[in-house]
Design an enzyme around this catalytic site. Structure first.
Site, PDB file in Angstrom:
ATOM      1  N   GLY A  46      64.146 -70.773 110.570  1.00 26.65           N
ATOM      2  CA  GLY A  46      64.140 -71.159 109.160  1.00 26.65           C
ATOM      3  C   GLY A  46      62.754 -71.586 108.735  1.00 26.65           C
ATOM      4  CG  LEU A  93      58.539 -72.494 112.633  1.00 23.41           C
ATOM      5  CD1 LEU A  93      58.552 -71.324 111.649  1.00 23.41           C
ATOM      6  CD2 LEU A  93      58.214 -72.016 114.047  1.00 23.41           C
ATOM      7  CD  GLU A 135      64.089 -74.739 107.540  1.00 26.45           C
ATOM      8  OE1 GLU A 135      63.060 -75.071 106.920  1.00 26.45           O
ATOM      9  OE2 GLU A 135      64.093 -74.584 108.776  1.00 26.45           O
ATOM     10  CG  HIS A 138      60.975 -78.680 105.841  1.00 28.87           C
ATOM     11  ND1 HIS A 138      59.935 -79.422 106.334  1.00 28.87           N
ATOM     12  CD2 HIS A 138      61.490 -78.017 106.901  1.00 28.87           C
ATOM     13  CE1 HIS A 138      59.823 -79.219 107.646  1.00 28.87           C
ATOM     14  NE2 HIS A 138      60.765 -78.375 108.016  1.00 28.87           N
TER      15      HIS A 138
HETATM   16 NI    NI Z   1      61.171 -77.581 109.895  1.00 23.68          NI
END
Ligand code: NI
Length: 169
Positions: A46, A93, A135, A138
Site C-alpha cells: 500500500g 515504506l 494507509e 497516512h
Molecule cells: Ni505506511
C-alpha cells in the site's frame, strides 16, 4: 510512468493532513499510475499520496499474492469498523526495515471513489483491512510508529536519522 521518491520517517511532511481529491483529470491518472509503479517497485502492499509528498486523499493498494489486484481508494471514508480488534505486525515504506505490532479493527467497510470518480464500497478483512487502516492514517498525517511506546519511537527515529545520514555520505 515514473518512480516517485518516498518520504522517510521522521520527515515532518509525513505529518501533513491530506485534502480531498477534487479533479479526476489526466494529472490524477498519471499520479495513480506512478504511485502503483513506485509501490510495486518498493515491494509494498500500500502507498498513500502523503508518502510521495502529495497531500490529497488518495491511496493505492495491492495485497494480492500475484500483485495483480490493484485497488484505488480516493477520498475514502470508513462507514463501519468491527469492535473486534487484533494486533498484527506492520511495516511501512516510509519506515524501512522496521516492523512492530499495531492494534487495528478486524473488519472495515469503506466507501471511496475509484480513479474515474465512481463510488465503490470495499468490505475488508485480514491483511486488506489492516492495510486500508494503515494507509488512511497516512492521509491524516499519522505514521504507524505513533502507536508504539515513546521509547520505541525514539529508538526508531534515531535509527532512521542515522541511516539517512549514512545514505547521504
Ligand atoms: Ni505506511
Amino acid at each position: 510512468m515514473a518512480l516517485l521518491p518516498i518520504l522517510c520517517y521522521p520527515d515532518p511532511r509525513l505529518l501533513t493532513v491530506a485534502k480531498p481529491v477534487q479533479a479526476f483529470d489526466v494529472r490524477l491518472q498519471t499520479l495513480i499510475a506512478d504511485m502503483f509503479e513506485t509501490m510495486y517497485e518498493a515491494k509494498g502492499i500500500g502507498l498513500a499520496a502523503t508518502q510521495v509528498n502529495v497531500h490529497e486523499r488518495l491511496i493505492v493498494i495491492d495485497t494480492s499474492e500475484g500483485r495483480d489486484a490493484p485497488l484505488v481508494l480516493i477520498n475514502p471514508k470508513i462507514l463501519w469498523a468491527s469492535p473486534e480488534r487484533h494486533v498484527n505486525e506492520e511495516g511501512c515504506l516510509s519506515v524501512p526495515g522496521i516492523y512492530d505490532g499495531v492494534e487495528r479493527h478486524d473488519l472495515v467497510k469503506v466507501e471511496a471513489l475509484d480513479g474515474s470518480g465512481n463510488k465503490h464500497l470495499v468490505e475488508a478483512e485480514g491483511l486488506l483491512s489492516m492495510c486500508i487502516q494503515h494507509e488512511m492514517d497516512h492521509l491524516m498525517g499519522k505514521v504507524f510508529v505513533e502507536y508504539l511506546s515513546p521509547l520505541k519511537r525514539n529508538r526508531i527515529k534515531t535509527k532512521m536519522l542515522k541511516a539517512q545520514r549514512e545514505a547521504r555520505d
